[in-house]
Design an enzyme around this catalytic site. Structure first.
Site, PDB file in Angstrom:
ATOM      1  N   HIS A 221      19.744 -52.813 -19.001  1.00 43.03           N
ATOM      2  CA  HIS A 221      19.659 -52.385 -17.604  1.00 43.03           C
ATOM      3  C   HIS A 221      18.382 -52.829 -16.912  1.00 43.03           C
ATOM      4  O   HIS A 221      18.230 -52.660 -15.712  1.00 43.03           O
ATOM      5  CB  HIS A 221      19.774 -50.858 -17.502  1.00 43.03           C
ATOM      6  CG  HIS A 221      18.560 -50.147 -18.032  1.00 43.03           C
ATOM      7  ND1 HIS A 221      18.335 -49.982 -19.362  1.00 43.03           N
ATOM      8  CD2 HIS A 221      17.500 -49.584 -17.405  1.00 43.03           C
ATOM      9  CE1 HIS A 221      17.197 -49.335 -19.537  1.00 43.03           C
ATOM     10  NE2 HIS A 221      16.663 -49.088 -18.363  1.00 43.03           N
TER      11      HIS A 221
HETATM   12  C1  UD1 Z   1      15.251 -45.967 -14.544  1.00 36.23           C
HETATM   13  C2  UD1 Z   1      13.808 -46.229 -14.997  1.00 36.23           C
HETATM   14  C3  UD1 Z   1      13.824 -46.955 -16.328  1.00 36.23           C
HETATM   15  C4  UD1 Z   1      14.671 -46.218 -17.353  1.00 36.23           C
HETATM   16  C5  UD1 Z   1      16.057 -45.991 -16.767  1.00 36.23           C
HETATM   17  C6  UD1 Z   1      16.955 -45.213 -17.710  1.00 36.23           C
HETATM   18  C7  UD1 Z   1      12.192 -46.620 -13.189  1.00 36.23           C
HETATM   19  C8  UD1 Z   1      11.371 -47.638 -12.505  1.00 36.23           C
HETATM   20  N1  UD1 Z   1      13.102 -47.081 -14.046  1.00 36.23           N
HETATM   21  O1  UD1 Z   1      15.839 -47.242 -14.334  1.00 36.23           O
HETATM   22  O2  UD1 Z   1      12.494 -47.044 -16.822  1.00 36.23           O
HETATM   23  O3  UD1 Z   1      14.748 -46.986 -18.521  1.00 36.23           O
HETATM   24  O4  UD1 Z   1      15.941 -45.247 -15.544  1.00 36.23           O
HETATM   25  O5  UD1 Z   1      18.290 -45.249 -17.288  1.00 36.23           O
HETATM   26  O6  UD1 Z   1      12.000 -45.451 -12.955  1.00 36.23           O
HETATM   27  N2  UD1 Z   1      22.268 -45.520 -10.160  1.00 36.23           N
HETATM   28  C9  UD1 Z   1      23.481 -44.894 -10.039  1.00 36.23           C
HETATM   29  N3  UD1 Z   1      23.567 -43.581 -10.413  1.00 36.23           N
HETATM   30  C10 UD1 Z   1      22.508 -42.887 -10.895  1.00 36.23           C
HETATM   31  C11 UD1 Z   1      21.272 -43.541 -10.994  1.00 36.23           C
HETATM   32  C12 UD1 Z   1      21.159 -44.849 -10.634  1.00 36.23           C
HETATM   33  O7  UD1 Z   1      24.465 -45.499  -9.603  1.00 36.23           O
HETATM   34  O8  UD1 Z   1      22.664 -41.690 -11.227  1.00 36.23           O
HETATM   35  C13 UD1 Z   1      22.168 -46.957  -9.778  1.00 36.23           C
HETATM   36  C14 UD1 Z   1      21.759 -47.138  -8.348  1.00 36.23           C
HETATM   37  O9  UD1 Z   1      22.365 -48.265  -7.857  1.00 36.23           O
HETATM   38  C15 UD1 Z   1      20.276 -47.424  -8.449  1.00 36.23           C
HETATM   39  C16 UD1 Z   1      20.194 -48.173  -9.773  1.00 36.23           C
HETATM   40  O10 UD1 Z   1      21.192 -47.580 -10.586  1.00 36.23           O
HETATM   41  O11 UD1 Z   1      19.782 -48.138  -7.382  1.00 36.23           O
HETATM   42  C17 UD1 Z   1      18.866 -48.086 -10.458  1.00 36.23           C
HETATM   43  O12 UD1 Z   1      18.493 -46.706 -10.639  1.00 36.23           O
HETATM   44  P1  UD1 Z   1      16.931 -46.318 -10.744  1.00 36.23           P
HETATM   45  O13 UD1 Z   1      16.767 -44.877 -11.022  1.00 36.23           O
HETATM   46  O14 UD1 Z   1      16.203 -46.874  -9.582  1.00 36.23           O
HETATM   47  O15 UD1 Z   1      16.433 -47.149 -11.986  1.00 36.23           O
HETATM   48  P2  UD1 Z   1      17.112 -47.397 -13.412  1.00 36.23           P
HETATM   49  O16 UD1 Z   1      17.510 -48.821 -13.488  1.00 36.23           O
HETATM   50  O17 UD1 Z   1      18.117 -46.354 -13.745  1.00 36.23           O
END
Ligand code: UD1
Length: 393
Positions: A221
């Site tokens: 991811h």
């Molecule tokens: C975040 C952490 C990462 C961790 C990961 C675990 C940061 C910078 N990154 O990354 O270190 O390894 O979590 O999973 O904090 N999204 C959904 N549903 C959700 C959450 C996210 O659809 O419940 C999608 C959204 O499009 C979002 C993208 O995932 O924009 C990224 O989510 P985000 O929380 O920004 O970062 P992660 O890639 O999950």
């Protein structure tokens, strides 16, 4: 003494759970704040319930956004909560944006002395909470990773630093932290793993038809793996080649799913639902994200795991399963030096070679790193209890 703990994203829940259970066992007042960084049921609610955590006391509901939007949203929403709750201690875990955002807010907050406002708590004359960082000191030395920025800033601002491995202690000392601030306590993620292994085996039944050690597992991811079409295509090509001999299951993070769709790379995958119906099991099988217990159930019996996650490098070390880390570096060197982890980079040929090696007789066997014994949360709470007289300097 009142403790406020912050969580935001999946790995945070796994790390905070054993600490909350320990605080409750000892009758210590605590408040759990969820920033809402992860909000899908399977990424948040189901994770919390698998770990035996209650619904958080406060949910900031911040959700997704660019780094600046998400971090600023958390900071803005968290400030009011902190002023209202006036905790003696604030606990942050890991390295996600929620960790950084709340740490910055707490480091600048100024509680009015002897206030009896808000929820009626009398604040004992401290200007701000003692900030404690669980999983401090880990460094990849790669500032292209958002998590590395989060780690460096969080540690710089934290008063008390709980480390999981010796490298963390050395990194913190090199950055000017005092020995007295650093506590080598072990690994709370492993506390959760050891506690839930049996439950994951018994409670999860949906994978019962899959034979142990006859499959591998993938998680990807990170922006460095999934945000460039060429890189992602190369990784998937290598994994597809490996999957010709060993079916690989891929619970896909929503951000990875979006990129796969955007780059038109869906052709690599078969649907997991079809796995039981086909005679030839070869292939890359995609499935939605799993809950904590479901993932643990699959990981425990995998013959190899391919990942770019941080925590999974540690979990596979304890489970004795070869881990091929698809990254240029790791902030968890003990998993390579003592565990089952191999950091192989992003080149398809290296991933392929490492996969073959992991599945052969030369795969790493590994040993348990010091203090990864399921008792880290107890050691952390012992230190917290001794902080009652601490004053911010
Ligand atoms: C975040 C952490 C990462 C961790 C990961 C675990 C940061 C910078 N990154 O990354 O270190 O390894 O979590 O999973 O904090 N999204 C959904 N549903 C959700 C959450 C996210 O659809 O419940 C999608 C959204 O499009 C979002 C993208 O995932 O924009 C990224 O989510 P985000 O929380 O920004 O970062 P992660 O890639 O999950």
């Amino acid at each position: 003494m009142k403790i406020l703990s912050v969580v935001g994203a999946r790995p945070n829940f796994v790390k905070i759970a054993p600490i909350i259970h320990e605080l409750n066992k000892r009758g210590i007042q605590n408040v759990l704040v969820h920033t809402g960084q992860h909000y899908d049921d399977v990424m948040s609610r189901d994770f919390l319930s698998d770990l035996g955590l209650p619904t958080p006391d406060i949910n900031l509901g911040v959700g997704s956004g660019s780094h600046a939007v998400q971090t600023a949203g958390i900071m803005t929403a968290f400030e009011g909560v902190l002023v209202h709750e006036k905790p003696d201690i604030m606990l942050v875990v890991g390295d996600v944006n929620s960790t950084l955002a709340c740490c910055v807010v707490a480091s600048k907050i100024q509680f009015p002395d002897d206030s009896k406002e808000g929820n009626g708590n009398t604040h004992r004359g401290r200007e701000r909470p003692v900030i404690c960082h669980v999983e401090a000191g880990l460094r990849s030395f790669d500032r292209c990773m958002p998590e590395e920025i989060n780690r460096v800033v969080t540690d710089a601002l934290s008063d008390v630093l709980f480390v999981t491995e010796e490298s963390g202690r050395i990194n913190l000392l090199n950055e000017g932290k005092k020995e007295s601030q650093i506590h080598f306590v072990g690994n709370v993620m492993i506390d959760s793993l050891l506690k839930h292994k049996r439950l994951a085996m018994g409670k999860v039944t949906r994978f019962n038809t899959i034979k142990a050690k006859e499959y591998g597992l993938i998680t990807l991811h990170r922006p460095s793996s999934v945000d460039g079409r060429g890189t992602l295509n190369g990784i998937l090509e290598a994994l597809r080649t490996i999957s010709e001999n060993l079916p690989l299951f891929f619970p896909m993070h929503p951000r990875t799913r979006k990129q796969v769709e955007r780059f038109g790379l869906g052709v690599y995958f078969k649907a997991f639902e079809d796995f039981n119906d086909v005679d030839t099991k070869a292939g890359l099988y995609v499935m939605p994200p799993l809950t904590y217990l479901e993932f643990l159930n699959l990981m425990m019996d995998a013959s190899v795991v391919f990942t770019d996650s941080g925590g999974i490098q540690e979990e596979t070390t304890i489970l004795g399963i070869p881990c091929v880390t698809i990254r240029e570096n790791t902030e968890r060197p003990v998993t390579v030096e003592q565990g089952t982890n191999s950091v192989v980079g992003l080149e398809p040929q290296s991933i392929l070679d490492a996969g073959i090696q992991a599945l052969g007789d030369t795969g790493k066997k590994g040993q348990t790193p010091e203090l990864w014994d399921g008792k880290a949360s107890g050691r952390i709470v012992d230190v917290l209890m001794a902080l009652q007289t601490w004053q911010a300097t």
